[in-house]
Write a protein that holds these residues in place. Structure first.
Motif, short mmCIF file in Angstrom:
data_model
loop_
_atom_site.label_atom_id
_atom_site.label_comp_id
_atom_site.label_asym_id
_atom_site.label_seq_id
_atom_site.Cartn_x
_atom_site.Cartn_y
_atom_site.Cartn_z
N ARG A 235 53.39 53.13 46.96
CA ARG A 235 51.90 53.41 46.38
C ARG A 235 51.69 52.45 45.55
NH1 ARG A 235 54.97 58.84 43.40
NH2 ARG A 235 54.47 60.29 45.07
N ALA A 236 52.21 51.54 45.68
CA ALA A 236 51.91 49.77 45.14
C ALA A 236 51.78 49.55 45.72
CB ALA A 236 53.58 49.48 44.25
N LEU A 238 49.32 50.48 48.13
CA LEU A 238 48.76 51.36 48.77
C LEU A 238 47.35 51.10 47.60
CD1 LEU A 238 46.42 53.72 50.38
CD2 LEU A 238 47.65 55.29 48.86
N LYS A 239 48.11 51.06 46.23
CA LYS A 239 47.01 50.34 45.23
C LYS A 239 46.69 48.48 45.73
CE LYS A 239 45.62 51.11 40.91
NZ LYS A 239 44.49 51.87 40.56
N MET A 240 47.70 47.68 46.14
CA MET A 240 46.87 46.89 46.36
C MET A 240 45.90 46.68 47.58
SD MET A 240 50.26 43.67 46.27
CE MET A 240 51.17 44.39 47.36
N GLU A 242 43.85 49.05 47.68
CA GLU A 242 42.83 50.07 47.25
C GLU A 242 41.92 48.81 46.99
OE1 GLU A 242 44.06 54.56 47.49
OE2 GLU A 242 44.25 53.07 45.70
N ASN A 243 42.83 47.81 45.50
CA ASN A 243 42.00 46.82 44.55
C ASN A 243 41.12 45.43 46.05
OD1 ASN A 243 42.72 47.76 42.82
ND2 ASN A 243 44.70 46.79 42.54
#
Length: 338
Positions: A235-236, A238-240, A242-243
């Motif tokens: 999940r982390a 994926l967040k990176m 997306e950023n």
């Protein structure tokens, strides 16, 4: 900070194998198979030394090195263009709308369709950080260094970049998505299929996978619930992504159902914001933190540095970073804010 990213070398095999054994399975780009990893390093060496400036079937492997201790604490990979010598398969989630006049109802059914839409895209993957180093922004250093490398060598990469995230699986390494589809056609469980794919490639998919659409409603709830969902440990990541501007457009991995996200190469945040700056000298370690990259192809290195700009727009960087990058006053670096 004494960590830097550098190009992998064939003699990194032991460190890479040690990292692979810590992944816990389902990590296709980093299998705990020493011969396969040796082949990856050989392929990476060939990619770094290949002449020409065009996208190709190249693999670039990078290592996160603690310069002070000489320990390897992480790794990541970039693929020049997927699907150039073998099909690159994904499932695309589509919606089929049908209307029944007799029932007076409209039915919208999701289907999974085997596709090679993403062929020709570049890929970022294989990112793994040692469990004892998951602090201090080292995961971000690994991830974003790939985009700096791509900007440095832009002609070698496609106009789209993809990233496949590991899907949901249980503690034993079994995937409910695979069990519902692939396991019914291949006669092997997910760990076996994933290992086979990592070693032999995807041609067996073309030979045995069904080519017809698969109705999601016909899958068990255990499989439906994980479609497009990343593994909790991803999940982390994926967040990176997306950023950086990556989005999910309905493509999923055919093995575990994890999301495949994409971005236009020239619109990736790090790519658009990074700029070439000349180094004026050292600053004693003051100023905001930036990510810096220098060196071409096999000599590529990247690290964090405290940096400040002079009145004429040049950079003053900390002496440790200057030494790790192997540069001096007058040299240019690719720089982006942390």
């Amino acid at each position: 900070m004494s960590f830097r990213i550098r190009a992998a070398r064939p003699d990194d095999i032991r460190a890479l194998y040690d990292l692979a054994k810590l992944t816990g399975g389902g990590f296709t780009n980093l299998p705990a198979e020493r011969p396969t990893l040796e082949q990856k390093l050989d392929r990476s060496e060939a990619g770094f030394t290949r002449e020409g400036q065009n996208p190709g079937d190249d693999l670039y492997v990078f290592m996160l090195e603690n310069v002070a201790t000489k320990q390897i604490r992480g790794t990541c990979q970039v693929f020049g263009a997927v699907g150039t010598d073998r099909p690159f398969y994904s499932y695309l989630i589509s919606t089929l709308t049908q209307k029944s006049e007799e029932l007076g109802r409209i039915f919208r059914n999701q289907t999974l369709n085997l596709t090679t839409d993403l062929e020709g895209s570049s890929e970022v993957g294989g990112l793994f950080l040692h469990p004892h180093e998951r602090a201090g922004g080292l995961g971000m250093l690994l991830a974003r260094s790939r985009y700096l490398f791509m900007k440095q060598h832009r002609p070698r990469f496609g106009d789209t970049v993809l990233a496949e995230l590991r899907g949901v699986m249980d503690q034993a390494g079994h995937s409910p998505f695979w069990d519902a589809i692939g396991g019914r056609f291949f006669g092997m469980n997910f760990p076996e299929a994933d290992e086979f794919n990592a070693v032999h490639g995807t041609q067996f998919i073309a030979d045995l996978f069904p080519k017809t659409s698969i109705y999601v409603a016909m899958l068990p709830e255990s499989a439906r619930s994980v479609i497009g969902q990343p593994h909790p440990t991803g999940r982390a990541a994926l967040k990176m992504l997306e950023n950086e501007g990556f989005v999910w457009d309905g493509y999923i991995d055919i093995f575990d159902g994890g999301p495949t996200v994409t971005a236009r190469t020239d619109r990736i945040k790090t790519v658009t914001e990074a700029e070439w700056l000349r180094v004026a000298g050292t600053n004693g370690g003051g100023g905001p933190t930036m990510m810096l990259a220098a060196g071409v192809m096999h000599d590529f290195v990247a690290c964090y540095s405290h940096a400040s700009r002079t009145e004429n727009g040049e950079l003053l960087i900390d002496p440790v970073a200057m030494e790790m990058l192997g540069i001096g006053p007058g040299d240019r670096v690719l720089a982006v804010a942390r």
